[in-house]
Design an enzyme around this catalytic site. Structure first.
Site, PDB file in Angstrom:
ATOM      1  N   LEU A 151       7.027   1.350   6.657  1.00 43.33           N
ATOM      2  CA  LEU A 151       5.572   1.274   6.778  1.00 43.33           C
ATOM      3  C   LEU A 151       4.929   0.565   5.591  1.00 43.33           C
ATOM      4  O   LEU A 151       3.719   0.333   5.593  1.00 43.33           O
ATOM      5  CB  LEU A 151       4.975   2.678   6.921  1.00 43.33           C
ATOM      6  CG  LEU A 151       5.452   3.469   8.140  1.00 43.33           C
ATOM      7  CD1 LEU A 151       4.840   4.864   8.141  1.00 43.33           C
ATOM      8  CD2 LEU A 151       5.133   2.727   9.431  1.00 43.33           C
ATOM      9  N   CYS A 152       5.711   0.210   4.590  1.00 40.02           N
ATOM     10  CA  CYS A 152       5.217  -0.405   3.357  1.00 40.02           C
ATOM     11  C   CYS A 152       5.461  -1.911   3.382  1.00 40.02           C
ATOM     12  O   CYS A 152       6.602  -2.354   3.489  1.00 40.02           O
ATOM     13  CB  CYS A 152       5.913   0.229   2.155  1.00 40.02           C
ATOM     14  SG  CYS A 152       5.560  -0.581   0.583  1.00 40.02           S
ATOM     15  N   GLY A 153       4.402  -2.697   3.260  1.00 37.05           N
ATOM     16  CA  GLY A 153       4.525  -4.153   3.261  1.00 37.05           C
ATOM     17  C   GLY A 153       5.372  -4.682   2.118  1.00 37.05           C
ATOM     18  O   GLY A 153       6.165  -5.611   2.299  1.00 37.05           O
TER      19      GLY A 153
END
Length: 137
Positions: A11-13
């Site tokens: 979920l972390c770019g």
């Protein structure tokens, strides 16, 4: 084959960009989704030591119970901060990358280039549109 491990949150770019840069160098890493499979306390301590950072440096504030747990209190010991990360893995900042060339918290994601034995296979464009040079930094 190069043995690289990425402690990843999909979920972390920043984590997604680091993973994509590893793959753009022709390496398929071992991906550990640390929220599903958190590291043991001993492993977390080892990663912190090998990365030459402090537990406070590894703490993530945004989107975590950091404030609710009072983790901004500078008098808290390293052990207390590690205990909090073990209890709430979302507090572990990401991505942490382990390679034969070392261990790093790869924020910004381009820091992963220092850990890769292979150069990028070509131009890399991060999710936000920023172009990353094709050579190791």
């Amino acid at each position: 084959m190069t043995d690289i491990i990425i402690y990843h949150n999909p979920l972390c770019g920043t984590s997604r960009n680091a993973l994509a840069m590893i793959r753009n160098a022709g390496i398929e890493p071992h991906v550990v989704e640390y929220l599903k499979s958190p590291p043991s306390r001993a492993l977390l301590v080892q990663l912190i030591e090998r990365a030459s950072i402090t537990p406070r440096t590894l703490l993530r504030e945004k989107g975590t119970p950091y404030a609710d747990l009072g983790l901004g209190d500078e008098s808290l010991t390293d052990e207390a901060l590690i205990d909090a990360m073990i209890e709430h893995p979302i507090l572990i900042n990401r991505p942490l990358v382990v390679s034969p060339l070392g261990v790093k918290l790869c924020r910004p994601s381009e820091k992963v280039l220092d850990l890769l034995p292979n150069e990028q296979r070509g131009m890399f464009i991060k999710e936000d549109g920023e172009v990353v040079e094709a050579t190791r930094r």
